[in-house]
Design a protein around this motif. Structure first.
Motif, short mmCIF file in Angstrom:
data_model
loop_
_atom_site.label_atom_id
_atom_site.label_comp_id
_atom_site.label_asym_id
_atom_site.label_seq_id
_atom_site.Cartn_x
_atom_site.Cartn_y
_atom_site.Cartn_z
N SER A 50 0.97 -1.22 -0.05
CA SER A 50 -0.01 -0.01 -0.04
C SER A 50 0.94 1.40 0.06
O SER A 50 0.44 2.26 -0.70
CB SER A 50 -0.82 -0.04 1.35
N ILE A 51 1.90 1.28 0.69
CA ILE A 51 2.95 2.46 0.76
C ILE A 51 3.50 2.57 -0.64
O ILE A 51 3.51 3.67 -1.17
CB ILE A 51 3.99 2.08 1.79
N LEU A 52 4.01 1.67 -1.28
CA LEU A 52 4.55 1.84 -2.55
C LEU A 52 3.50 2.10 -3.78
O LEU A 52 3.99 3.08 -4.44
CB LEU A 52 5.05 0.43 -3.08
N THR A 53 2.38 1.61 -3.43
CA THR A 53 1.20 2.19 -4.39
C THR A 53 1.06 3.61 -4.02
O THR A 53 0.59 4.48 -5.23
CB THR A 53 -0.01 1.19 -4.31
N PHE A 54 0.84 3.91 -2.82
CA PHE A 54 0.32 5.33 -2.64
C PHE A 54 1.53 6.29 -3.09
O PHE A 54 0.93 7.41 -3.59
CB PHE A 54 0.50 5.47 -1.25
N PHE A 55 2.65 6.12 -2.95
CA PHE A 55 4.01 7.10 -3.52
C PHE A 55 4.42 6.66 -4.93
O PHE A 55 5.14 7.26 -5.54
CB PHE A 55 5.00 6.72 -2.71
N PHE B 84 -2.27 12.32 3.27
CA PHE B 84 -0.77 12.45 3.90
C PHE B 84 0.01 12.21 2.69
O PHE B 84 0.08 11.77 1.59
CB PHE B 84 -0.70 11.19 4.72
N ILE B 85 1.30 13.07 2.73
CA ILE B 85 2.41 12.94 2.05
C ILE B 85 3.69 13.56 2.53
O ILE B 85 3.61 14.29 3.52
CB ILE B 85 1.88 14.06 0.50
N ALA C 99 1.69 19.86 -7.76
CA ALA C 99 1.00 20.06 -6.47
C ALA C 99 0.62 18.67 -5.88
O ALA C 99 0.00 17.87 -6.60
CB ALA C 99 -0.20 20.90 -6.58
N GLU C 100 0.86 18.76 -4.59
CA GLU C 100 0.55 17.20 -3.97
C GLU C 100 -0.83 17.58 -3.06
O GLU C 100 -1.41 18.67 -3.11
CB GLU C 100 1.52 17.28 -2.98
N PRO C 101 -1.60 16.42 -2.84
CA PRO C 101 -2.79 16.39 -2.20
C PRO C 101 -2.58 17.42 -1.06
O PRO C 101 -3.90 18.12 -0.82
CB PRO C 101 -3.02 15.01 -1.84
N ASN C 102 -1.65 17.42 -0.26
CA ASN C 102 -1.72 18.45 0.93
C ASN C 102 -1.10 19.80 0.54
O ASN C 102 -1.04 20.64 1.71
CB ASN C 102 -0.74 17.78 2.07
N GLY C 103 -1.11 20.19 -0.44
CA GLY C 103 -1.00 21.72 -0.99
C GLY C 103 0.58 21.85 -1.10
O GLY C 103 0.78 22.99 -1.38
N THR C 104 1.45 21.10 -0.92
CA THR C 104 2.65 21.18 -1.34
C THR C 104 3.18 21.05 -2.50
O THR C 104 2.43 20.29 -3.17
CB THR C 104 3.73 20.45 -0.23
#
Length: 950
Positions: free
Chosen positions: A156-161, A406-407, A473-478
């Motif tokens: 799941s971590i690998l898929t998320f990133f 989260f990012i 842009a990332e989901p958290n705004g960064t």
């Protein structure tokens, strides 16, 4: 009597003692624990069991429930024999369950096997052993999370990133079985997972160097806390600490690594934990373990509560809870068992069922078991090391991810200028290893930056962006990449092929565009074969050439047949013979019939002209056929000799979107991807849906990777037109499909609110007015080996185009010379009576040719044609003449005519019905007698008899 009374008193006392002892034993719940924890600097397992027992007994003092007693047995090593012997010593004492051990997989397997045979519950706190024991009658209970859940968490971590390339470092070979689900996931998704195993020395330096050389930035470590810390320490020594690296530890003892003094703050390190710091007894539990550590191991800092001690604390509560629930329904009788007997504990199965139904909150979170004794519905926390310590960033409930934004925040070192390395904007020089600073780089952006520096008089330092991306842009705004550097003000300037977009303009400032471009489609072309030596044959296929030869032979045969049948092709060859000879000629002999179509086909004509209507009809049809053939051949010849045809299956973006055979994609995280993602045009939306859902991924990490994918596979690359033009200049197999999809520009990025924006705008306008930017573009874009697509004018043909026709000419001349020599030799052998040899005669002819002598010579003498006289033929009269074809001609011919016919007959091959009439008419070959009633017959010149031809 007194003796009898004394005997009865003894019996009564003994019975009373036995009853009291039995009641006293039933007031206690006996449990055994097998530990493999060392005494000095231990994990605190013995203390954890004691704390759990004391806590439970304090609660049981106010009730009639039996109190808890736990016997602890120590294992000196992970030995199957020693473990079996210890377990057999425990069973005769009468226990309701056996706990542990925590780090001896072989011992745990033996204990589970013996307990399964005696139906005594075994509660495990260690990871499941490999291979698993298959118990038919009994099942053990395990509080430790399963390996399948750990594998799913890592996946799941690998898929998320979106990490498709990773490396797994294993301390033991069993990790391949423990993380089986992770390996299967990589096989299904066709991503890349390299596996490296530590050797017996546990030195990870060679493995880490290989990973660094392979440019793998996602590293999964499956090892104990001690080995994991050693691997991370080596990685720091090798400089593998940049923000692009991501370390994932599969061990649940990740909080014990003590990374504060080992690594830098910007390193991305993830791990797992199941301890619940909010539990009611967690603080007291940690305090007692810390105090015990300080008393027994004062020379080392306390790392924190070990997972095994927390699991044993919870295991004691689980067993007591199940025993109390079972005791409500039936009275539990403790029974002494033996490994040498077949006896089993009668309450074991019931207690095991109650153990599976236990649900409570412990130090390791929610505790619940499946029907197979595996722990389920617990919270697996994903924690990250940060400056403030361990920070929980995500949770997994069982095997289901909790949706939380989260990012990871990427951290960079501060530099003056940030730019990704990409041709031809920024490139390393060939000798960059011998140079330092800005001198190591070259390219369009480097020279443009130097021009700006000369105009604005500022100094700068070039630093490549760490993650090698422009920024999204990332989901958290960064923001990542160069945009992130400018947002955090770690860079003052971003000079690259940075596209100006509205989304980026919200967080940074852009200068005036220094280059205008658009999105284009790059695809490879399949070039047809180049013009060869015999390219003049290409306008027609081999089948057409074959049918042309067959048509030629058919016309020649039909012409020969028709000319023989029609009476209008037989005529008197010369006016001097009219009234004197009854012989008619036909110009269409077999040789002439084959030669006449050749002259018409070559459009050169022939000395043979048709006389009859039928032969003229054949001639007209053949001429019409040759006219169309020659015209078609001439029209296609130039194209086949000069043009290399391109085979491109698509011609526009609509063609690309309407098909699925050709894959297409763009750079991951670039402005082109954002363009398709935010587009509202139907075609572009369909293209984005295809690219977003296509597996394996059609996105690439760099332009060079996209170009390589275009050349090696059936793939179309969507990129800026400037990069398209640059790579087409250097690879002739690439072409641009259709027109541009949009129009945009490249600009220099600055932090928002930068005071230097106006100065850079003016400097860029000045460079454009002076044509400096155009000069720089021509310098770095032109100079490739491929011509521009518009430069395809007419060019002179070389020998590689038409050399084959010269070969045909030379071969034809050689064949003609050979035939002439053969004819000369044959004629000399048949005609000459001289004693001069053929070679001498040929040398004499060659000498006359070289000396350019007159083109006439004396006629050679003929040999007499000798025939054997037939006894059946009548003697010839004085006025009769014999011909070589067997016909007899007689009559009142004049001497000159008779001599002429006899001479002509002698020149004719025997058994041939065609003779030559006179030397003046040598081109006429076919002769036949004229029909009856001709002038010669009326004058009495016809022969008396003839012999029909054979």
């Amino acid at each position: 009597s007194p003796s009898i009374l004394y005997f009865l008193i003894i019996i009564l006392f003994t019975t009373t003692c036995i009853i009291l002892k039995s009641k006293q034993r039933q007031m206690y719940c006996f449990t055994a624990a097998i530990l493999d924890d060392q005494m000095e600097c231990s994990r605190g397992e013995r203390l954890a069991i004691t704390l759990a027992k004391n806590h439970i007994n304090r609660l049981l003092e106010l009730s009639d429930n039996p109190k808890l007693e736990i016997d602890i047995f120590e294992l000196l090593r992970d030995s199957e024999y020693e473990t079996a012997e210890t377990t057999c010593q425990i069973l005769p004492k009468g226990v309701v369950a056996i706990l542990g051990p925590s780090s001896s997989p072989a011992s745990a397997s033996i204990i589970s096997h013996i307990c399964g045979e005696k139906e005594v519950p075994h509660v495990k706190v260690a990871a499941e052993e490999i291979p698993k024991w298959q118990y038919l009658r009994f099942t053990a209970l395990n509080l430790h999370p399963s390996n399948t859940d750990i594998s799913h968490a890592v996946t799941s971590i690998l898929t998320f990133f979106n990490r498709s390339v990773a490396c797994l470092i294993c301390a033991k070979a069993e990790c391949l079985l423990n993380l089986e689900k992770l390996l299967r996931q990589f096989l299904i998704s066709k991503d890349t997972l390299s596996i490296r195993m530590l050797d017996s020395s546990q030195d990870s330096t060679p493995l880490l160097k290989e990973i660094r050389d392979d440019k793998i930035v996602t590293i999964i470590i499956d090892a104990s806390a001690l080995v994991s810390r050693s691997i991370l320490k080596k990685a720091v020594e090798l400089g593998m600490t940049s923000v692009s690296y991501k370390y994932i530890f599969t061990s649940l003892e990740f909080p014990l690594l003590q990374l504060d003094e080992l690594i830098e703050d910007h390193m991305n390190i993830l791990g797992f934990s199941i301890t619940d710091s909010n539990h009611l007894h967690f603080s007291d539990f940690v305090y007692n373990l810390n105090r015990s550590w300080q008393e027994n191991c004062a020379h080392a800092a306390y790392p924190g509560p070990a997972l095994s001690s927390a699991l044993l604390f919870d295991a004691v509560h689980v067993v007591v809870t199940a025993v109390h629930q079972l005791n409500r329904s039936q009275e539990i009788a403790i029974r002494s068992l033996s490994c040498g007997s077949a006896q089993i504990w009668q309450h074991g199965t019931s207690l095991m069922n109650y153990l599976r139904m236990v649900e409570l909150e412990g130090l390791t979170g929610h505790i619940e078991f499946s029907s197979k004794g595996q722990r389920v519905n617990y919270v697996l926390k994903i924690v990250q090391h940060s400056k403030e310590g361990l920070r929980e960033v995500r949770q997994m409930l069982g095997v289901c991810l909790l949706l939380e934004a989260f990012i990871l925040m990427l951290r960079f070192s501060k530099d003056c200028d940030v730019s990704p390395q990409e041709n031809p904007y920024v490139m390393l020089k060939l000798n960059h290893q011998q140079l330092e600073g800005n001198e190591r780089y070259e390219g369009f952006c480097v020279e443009m930056l130097q021009e700006l520096s000369n105009l604005l008089r500022f100094k700068y330092k070039i630093q490549l962006v760490a993650d090698g991306v422009y920024g999204v842009a990332e989901p958290n705004g960064t923001w990542t990449g160069m945009i992130g550097e400018l947002v955090t003000r770690k860079a003052d300037l971003a000079v690259a092929g940075l596209t100006i977009t509205a989304e980026r303009e919200k967080v940074i400032d852009f200068s005036k565009p220094f280059m205008t471009l658009g999105i284009s489609i790059l695809y490879r072309v399949h070039m047809s074969r180049k013009p060869g030596y015999f390219s003049f044959l290409d306008p027609f296929s081999p089948g057409v050439w074959l049918f042309m030869v067959l048509a030629y032979l058919a016309v020649s045969c039909v012409l020969f047949l028709i000319a023989r049948l029609t009476p209008y092709e037989w005529y008197m060859p010369h006016s001097c013979l009219k009234g004197k000879c009854n012989m008619l000629v036909n110009q269409y002999s077999l040789g002439n019939s084959l030669w006449f179509p050749v002259g018409g086909f070559m459009q050169q004509g022939s000395e043979i002209m048709p006389r009859a209507l039928s032969t003229r009809c054949v001639t007209g049809v053949w001429w019409a056929f040759t006219l169309i053939i020659i015209s078609s051949y001439t029209a296609n010849l130039a194209a086949f000799l000069t043009v290399q045809r391109m085979d491109v299956p698509i011609e526009s973006v609509d063609d690309l979107a309407d098909q699925t055979n050709i894959g297409y994609g763009t750079i991951q995280g670039g402005s082109t991807m954002t363009f398709f993602q935010n587009s509202r045009y139907q075609t572009y939306q369909r293209m984005w849906n295809y690219m977003h859902s296509k597996q394996p991924s059609v996105f690439v990490k760099s332009t060079d990777e996209g170009i390589a994918r275009v050349l090696k596979s059936n793939y179309a690359f969507l990129l800026e037109s400037t990069m398209n033009e640059y790579h087409r200049q250097r690879s002739c197999n690439l072409t641009q499909i259709g027109s541009l999809l949009d129009t945009k520009g490249y600009g220099i990025g600055l932090p928002i609110g930068s005071v230097f924006r106006n100065e850079f705008d003016l400097a860029i306008l000045q460079l454009q007015e002076n044509n400096r930017l155009e000069i720089l573009k021509r310098k770095w874009w032109e100079g490739g080996k491929c011509p521009k697509e518009g430069d395809h004018g007419a060019k002179g043909l070389g020998m590689e185009n038409i050399g084959g026709i010269f070969v045909v000419l030379i071969c034809g001349l050689f064949v003609a010379i050979v035939i002439a020599v053969v004819e000369f030799i044959w004629k000399m052998r048949q005609s000459t009576e001289t004693e001069i040899s053929v070679c001498q005669e040929m040398l004499r002819e060659v000498r006359s040719i070289v000396l350019c002598q007159e083109s006439f010579q004396a006629r050679r003498k003929r040999r007499f044609i000798r025939t054997r006289p037939s006894n059946t033929e009548p003697p010839l009269t004085g006025n009769s003449r014999a011909l070589s074809n067997g016909k007899l001609y007689a009559g009142h011919l004049t001497d000159s005519i008779s001599q002429h016919l006899a001479h002509s007959a002698a020149m004719t091959v025997r058994r041939c019905t065609h003779i030559r009439v006179c030397p003046e008419c040598r081109r006429f070959q076919g002769l036949r007698p004229r029909p009856m009633g001709s002038p010669l017959q009326r004058r009495g010149l016809a022969p008396h008899s003839t012999t029909p031809p054979f």
